[in-house]
Motif scaffolding. Structure first.
Motif, short mmCIF file in Angstrom:
data_model
loop_
_atom_site.label_atom_id
_atom_site.label_comp_id
_atom_site.label_asym_id
_atom_site.label_seq_id
_atom_site.Cartn_x
_atom_site.Cartn_y
_atom_site.Cartn_z
N ARG A 34 0.77 -1.11 0.06
CA ARG A 34 0.00 -0.08 -0.07
C ARG A 34 1.03 1.23 0.11
O ARG A 34 0.27 2.45 -0.13
N ILE A 35 2.03 1.12 0.23
CA ILE A 35 3.03 2.37 0.06
C ILE A 35 2.85 2.84 -1.37
O ILE A 35 3.01 2.28 -2.34
N ASP A 36 2.69 4.30 -1.50
CA ASP A 36 2.86 4.98 -2.68
C ASP A 36 3.70 4.90 -3.54
O ASP A 36 3.65 4.61 -4.74
N ASP A 37 5.02 5.38 -2.99
CA ASP A 37 6.05 5.66 -3.76
C ASP A 37 6.71 4.05 -4.09
O ASP A 37 7.04 3.30 -3.30
N ALA A 38 6.99 4.05 -5.27
CA ALA A 38 7.31 2.63 -5.97
C ALA A 38 8.67 2.18 -5.53
O ALA A 38 8.61 1.04 -5.10
N ASP A 39 9.71 3.21 -5.59
CA ASP A 39 11.04 2.63 -5.14
C ASP A 39 11.06 2.12 -3.59
O ASP A 39 11.60 1.22 -3.29
N THR A 40 10.42 3.08 -2.86
CA THR A 40 10.07 2.86 -1.41
C THR A 40 9.48 1.72 -1.18
O THR A 40 9.97 0.70 -0.30
N ARG A 41 8.48 1.15 -1.58
CA ARG A 41 7.78 -0.07 -1.42
C ARG A 41 8.39 -1.12 -2.07
O ARG A 41 8.54 -2.21 -1.28
#
Length: 545
Positions: A34-41
């Motif tokens: 559910r994390i928005d930022d792709a790289d962080t996710r």
């Protein structure tokens, strides 16, 4: 498996602990998506997956029915565990807004280090410098692993690389003035298993193995569930230098950055308090149409625009973020302009009132004198015309002063209806108004009528009372036009037509200036061209139909 667990309670404790660590990591993957930022996710998902895989490999190591399988499971765990360091660094780089995880040079270096260290692990049966494995029955039957020099060197490298990621996080937390103590507690979980590693080497009460999967699993799950929402507020606050306050879904103070705490000192002790109690002035601004907040700082007034944005975790709204932008200079300029407009309006009203009285007296005396004389007096007629012109000039000055006010009362109006009302006020005996096409525009009806009146009067002044004025919508539907069949405006004068004081004979020189002021007050543009019959054609564009 059941016989092993039932016959060896100590083994059961190990299996349960490592098993729970693996399950917690894998189960957390759903929330991580559910994390928005792709790289962080992506970084956190791989960190959870590899941490869980490391713990699962230890479960397999403890339950393997043969020495060979137990050794294989342990080697897999060592490999997966070192790979988790790379995922951790990827997450930290992406989360803190760096581009290290995207740099090809760093990626190649990471692959080289990973292959080299994993090669040392996998070739341990050849050199024996990483660990030695010996079957033992204490405290329960298992493959005892005694770590050697390369293991401790590899662990030191892993902790050193992990520290780089910790530094990235601490730096960001410090920059935004956030409390780093919770992060320090979370980081300490990764170092706690190192104590068991040392104790396992020295004491027979603990089996000699790597306990890091437990700490890493706790850290990865804690990062997601306990602190990720706080991490998200820190990252958002780190992207701006302005004061930021975070509210939960009940509008209670949840977090803030250092600039916000400098602006509102009571925020230090306001966590958990409702916004209306902690910052009543801010709550009042948010509830009104005026979003500019006035604060007294160091003996002077400063102004901040309060903007609010939804604060989400994935697709779930968990509160909102308040951003305070210093607009002191802009607001002071606006207030000064407002005061100038107010003074101008008062001045125009006073001047027009004080001039009207003596003009009325002079006009009345001229009329009495004309009635007394038996024949028409050219001097009196000229004086009366001059007084009439002065009266129109006063009206134009007052209208121009009022036309600078903001256009607020907008509504859909019919252009033809407003034009017909405006034409009725124009002294054009023998003239005619033609409506070629009608359009509905969003405008202030009275201001639009004033503009059309001045355009029609301009036509009468230059073309005579028998002028034919035409009104209609533009073909591209971007506005409307007003044109006449008079002499028109020469090309070299068209750019000056809307300037103050530019007039033909008998005009005040303010009529078209008033038109332009009203048009621009609506956010439109006006230009002058030549009509099809050689007269003046005024086109108003940028009109919302």
């Amino acid at each position: 498996m059941e016989s092993l667990l039932s016959g060896s309670p100590s083994r059961a404790i190990y299996v349960v602990v490592f098993g729970l660590a693996a399950v917690a990591c894998v189960a957390s993957l759903r929330r991580a998506r559910r994390i928005d930022d792709a790289d962080t996710r992506r970084g956190l998902e791989w960190f959870l997956l590899l941490s869980g895989g490391w713990a699962a490999a230890h479960v397999a190591y403890l339950l393997a029915p043969s020495t060979r399988l137990s050794l294989t499971a342990y080697l897999v765990g060592l490999t997966v565990g070192f790979a988790a360091v790379g995922a951790w660094l990827y997450f930290c780089s992406a989360y803190t807004g760096r581009s290290l995880h995207e740099d090809a040079t760093y990626r190649r270096a990471a692959v080289v280090v990973f292959v080299f260290v994993v090669g040392l692990k996998l070739t341990n049966p050849l050199h024996g410098l990483y660990f030695t494995a010996t079957p033992t029955a204490t405290p329960f039957p298992h493959l005892a692993v005694e770590h050697s020099l390369l293991h401790w060197a590899s662990m030191g490298l892993a902790y050193a690389l992990s520290a780089v990621g910790f530094f990235m996080l601490f730096e960001l937390f410090t920059q935004v003035g956030h409390d780093t103590r919770p992060l320090a507690v979370l980081v300490s979980l990764t170092g706690l298993p190192l104590v068991f590693d040392i104790v396992g080497t020295a004491s027979p009460r603990f089996i000699d193995m790597t306990y890091e999967p437990i700490g890493v699993a706790l850290f990865s799950v804690g990062t997601l569930f306990l602190f990720f929402e706080r991490f998200q507020t820190v990252r958002l606050a780190g992207n701006v230098d302005s004061p930021v306050v975070f509210l939960d879904e009940d509008d209670e103070i949840r977090d803030s950055n250092a600039p916000a705490r400098q602006l509102f000192p009571n925020l230090d002790d306001a966590v958990g308090e409702p916004l209306e109690e902690a910052l009543p002035a801010v709550a009042e601004r948010l509830a009104s149409d005026d979003n500019v907040l006035e604060l007294s700082r160091d003996g002077e007034s400063r102004y901040y625009m309060v903007a609010t944005n939804p604060f989400t975790f994935g697709n779930t709204r968990v509160g909102r973020m308040l951003l305070f932008t210093d607009v002191t200079q802009t607001e002071r300029y606006r207030q000064e302009i407002e005061r100038q407009n107010e003074r101008l309006g008062r001045f125009a009203s006073v001047v027009s009132h004080d001039l009207r009285n003596p003009l009325s007296v002079a006009h009345g005396r001229i009329e009495l004198e004309q009635e007394r004389q038996a024949t028409e007096n050219e001097n009196l007629t000229a004086a009366a015309d001059a007084l009439d012109r002065m009266g129109r000039l006063i009206e134009d000055v007052l209208t121009l002063a009022q036309a600078g006010d903001d256009i607020d009362d907008r509504q859909p109006v019919s252009l033809s209806s407003i034009a017909e009302r405006a034409w009725e006020t124009v002294d054009a005996d023998g003239g005619d108004l033609r409506i070629e096409s009608d359009v509905t525009v969003e405008a202030d009806p009275e201001r639009l009528r004033q503009a059309l009146e001045n355009l029609f009067r301009n036509s009468v002044e230059h073309a005579g009372p028998d002028v034919v004025a035409t009104v209609g919508g533009l073909d591209d539907e971007t506005g409307f036009y007003v044109e006449d069949d008079g002499p028109g405006i020469p090309p070299y004068l068209r750019e000056q037509a809307f300037e103050w004081g530019v007039s033909g004979e008998g005009g005040s020189g303010l009529g078209l200036a008033i038109v332009e002021t009203i048009v621009k007050g609506h956010g439109w543009e006006i230009t002058v061209e030549e009509s099809a019959k050689g007269g003046a054609r005024f086109e108003v564009t940028g009109v919302r139909a």
